[in-house]
Scaffold this motif. Structure first.
Motif, PDB file in Angstrom:
ATOM      1  N   THR A  35     -13.055   2.080  -3.698  1.00 43.09           N
ATOM      2  CA  THR A  35     -12.281   0.835  -3.650  1.00 43.09           C
ATOM      3  C   THR A  35     -11.461   0.766  -2.369  1.00 43.09           C
ATOM      4  OG1 THR A  35     -12.123   0.749  -6.056  1.00 43.09           O
ATOM      5  CG2 THR A  35     -10.491  -0.511  -4.813  1.00 43.09           C
ATOM      6  N   PHE A  36     -10.802   1.867  -2.025  1.00 47.72           N
ATOM      7  CA  PHE A  36      -9.943   1.884  -0.841  1.00 47.72           C
ATOM      8  C   PHE A  36     -10.750   1.676   0.434  1.00 47.72           C
ATOM      9  CE2 PHE A  36      -7.762   4.484   2.496  1.00 47.72           C
ATOM     10  CZ  PHE A  36      -6.671   3.646   2.668  1.00 47.72           C
ATOM     11  N   ARG A  37     -11.929   2.277   0.521  1.00 50.60           N
ATOM     12  CA  ARG A  37     -12.726   2.210   1.746  1.00 50.60           C
ATOM     13  C   ARG A  37     -13.596   0.960   1.824  1.00 50.60           C
ATOM     14  NH1 ARG A  37     -14.857   8.538   1.577  1.00 50.60           N
ATOM     15  NH2 ARG A  37     -12.836   9.507   2.029  1.00 50.60           N
ATOM     16  N   ASN A  38     -13.608   0.167   0.774  1.00 51.69           N
ATOM     17  CA  ASN A  38     -14.406  -1.052   0.803  1.00 51.69           C
ATOM     18  C   ASN A  38     -14.026  -1.897   2.015  1.00 51.69           C
ATOM     19  OD1 ASN A  38     -16.209  -3.095  -0.273  1.00 51.69           O
ATOM     20  ND2 ASN A  38     -14.346  -4.232  -0.791  1.00 51.69           N
ATOM     21  N   ILE A  71       0.829  -1.204   0.000  1.00 50.82           N
ATOM     22  CA  ILE A  71       0.000   0.000   0.000  1.00 50.82           C
ATOM     23  C   ILE A  71       0.864   1.255   0.000  1.00 50.82           C
ATOM     24  CG2 ILE A  71      -1.736   1.286   1.294  1.00 50.82           C
ATOM     25  CD1 ILE A  71      -2.707  -1.543   2.291  1.00 50.82           C
ATOM     26  N   THR A  72       1.952   1.239   0.773  1.00 53.31           N
ATOM     27  CA  THR A  72       2.858   2.390   0.791  1.00 53.31           C
ATOM     28  C   THR A  72       3.471   2.607  -0.583  1.00 53.31           C
ATOM     29  OG1 THR A  72       3.369   2.041   3.137  1.00 53.31           O
ATOM     30  CG2 THR A  72       4.915   3.375   1.872  1.00 53.31           C
ATOM     31  N   LEU A  81      -1.245   4.968   7.882  1.00 59.57           N
ATOM     32  CA  LEU A  81      -1.247   4.656   6.452  1.00 59.57           C
ATOM     33  C   LEU A  81      -2.579   5.042   5.815  1.00 59.57           C
ATOM     34  CD1 LEU A  81       0.197   3.475   4.037  1.00 59.57           C
ATOM     35  CD2 LEU A  81      -0.485   1.187   4.798  1.00 59.57           C
ATOM     36  N   ARG A  82      -3.664   4.772   6.503  1.00 60.71           N
ATOM     37  CA  ARG A  82      -4.984   5.169   5.988  1.00 60.71           C
ATOM     38  C   ARG A  82      -5.044   6.679   5.754  1.00 60.71           C
ATOM     39  NH1 ARG A  82     -10.178   3.008   6.210  1.00 60.71           N
ATOM     40  NH2 ARG A  82      -9.509   1.316   7.604  1.00 60.71           N
ATOM     41  N   ASP A  83      -4.560   7.437   6.742  1.00 65.14           N
ATOM     42  CA  ASP A  83      -4.576   8.898   6.620  1.00 65.14           C
ATOM     43  C   ASP A  83      -3.712   9.371   5.452  1.00 65.14           C
ATOM     44  OD1 ASP A  83      -6.219   8.992   8.847  1.00 65.14           O
ATOM     45  OD2 ASP A  83      -4.594   9.471  10.245  1.00 65.14           O
ATOM     46  N   LEU A  84      -2.541   8.749   5.273  1.00 59.36           N
ATOM     47  CA  LEU A  84      -1.652   9.137   4.179  1.00 59.36           C
ATOM     48  C   LEU A  84      -2.311   8.900   2.820  1.00 59.36           C
ATOM     49  CD1 LEU A  84       1.754   7.793   5.534  1.00 59.36           C
ATOM     50  CD2 LEU A  84       1.242  10.187   5.007  1.00 59.36           C
TER      51      LEU A  84
END
Length: 285
Positions: free
Chosen positions: A273-276, A189-190, A247-250
């Motif tokens: 997609t990310f928040r699924n 993810i990073t 990581l979510r915040d970034l």
């Protein structure tokens, strides 16, 4: 400022550059990577690009006297990569055909098709220094081509790497107390959101190793979440639940930047997609 490590590496490898450049059929030889940029440290290898009119022979690839040379690939299409051990200093030598560079840059810059290897090639050309050989003007022309990062390429990169799936896995892996797979997801993810940030800033990046100097990277990305380097480190050094939230915040802040600077991208779709979320099940009752 050029580091001492970069300065002495340039001096040591100059005879190697001259050796390759003297071979008939070589158009140009260039120094790349951190040694060319000037920010090498004591761990840095040296990257060298050799551009040919034809495929080099095995003997020509072994043209550095007194060095231990490992040919990583002999058959197949270019590039042909070698590792050259020069008394403990590792040289990463990439041999390729001059004509293939133009084709690769056409795919990247004209067609807007992001590919990791071609993005690395473009960055190598950006960094290139100490260019010698029969046709050094080729590298100058390539440098001129990659000097402008096409907006269409940025959009294509963001649409691809900004599609960050299955963030919910982190909660599952944290509950399972599986640090190995947590780390793997953190890296995945990073890598994706940093690639997006590079595209937003018009910077080439095609591999996780492009992010090896976090403080330098932060200085080179004026459009980025605040305290980027420190927060990326914290993803991996804080307890996993805290790292996941950082990581979510970034990622969310990176999407904010995309919305402001690349409105052609459907950021709502990327956020969806990310928040699924996948909810755990205790029972079907």
């Amino acid at each position: 400022m050029v580091t001492d490590a970069a300065r002495w590496r340039r001096k040591v490898v100059r005879p190697v550059l001259d050796r390759y450049a003297a071979i008939d059929g070589v158009d140009a030889v260039m120094l790349g990577g951190s040694t060319a940029r000037g920010d090498a440290d004591r761990w840095s290898d040296v990257e060298i690009g050799v551009f040919w009119q034809r495929q080099p022979t095995t003997a020509e690839r072994r043209a550095v006297p007194g060095a231990e040379i490992r040919l990583l690939n002999v058959a197949g299409p270019p590039p042909w990569d070698d590792q050259v051990d020069l008394d403990g200093l590792m040289l990463e030598v990439s041999h390729t055909l001059s004509e293939s560079v133009d084709s690769a840059l056409d795919e990247l810059l004209v067609s807007g098709r992001p590919d990791g290897a071609t993005m690395q090639l473009a960055q190598g050309v950006v960094d290139a220094s100490e260019v010698i050989g029969a046709r050094p003007e080729l590298v100058a022309r390539w440098k001129a081509r990659v000097a402008t990062y096409p907006r269409e390429l940025a959009v294509a990169v963001v649409r691809h790497d900004g599609n960050i799936e299955k963030f919910w896995r982190l909660q599952m892996l944290i509950e399972r107390e599986n640090p190995l797979l947590i780390s793997r997801e953190f890296v995945r993810i990073t890598g994706q959101f940093l690639t997006v940030l590079h595209a937003v800033n018009g910077r080439y990046s095609g591999h996780i190793l492009a992010f090896k100097r976090l403080d330098t990277m932060e200085r080179d990305l004026p459009l980025a979440p605040p305290s980027l380097a420190a927060r990326v480190r914290a993803v991996f050094t804080e307890p996993a639940p805290i790292g996941a939230q950082i990581l979510r915040d970034l990622v969310e802040e990176t999407y904010d930047l995309v919305e402001r600077h690349l409105p052609e991208v459907d950021v709502d779709r990327l956020r969806t997609t990310f928040r699924n979320d996948r909810k755990p099940l205790d029972s079907l009752d």
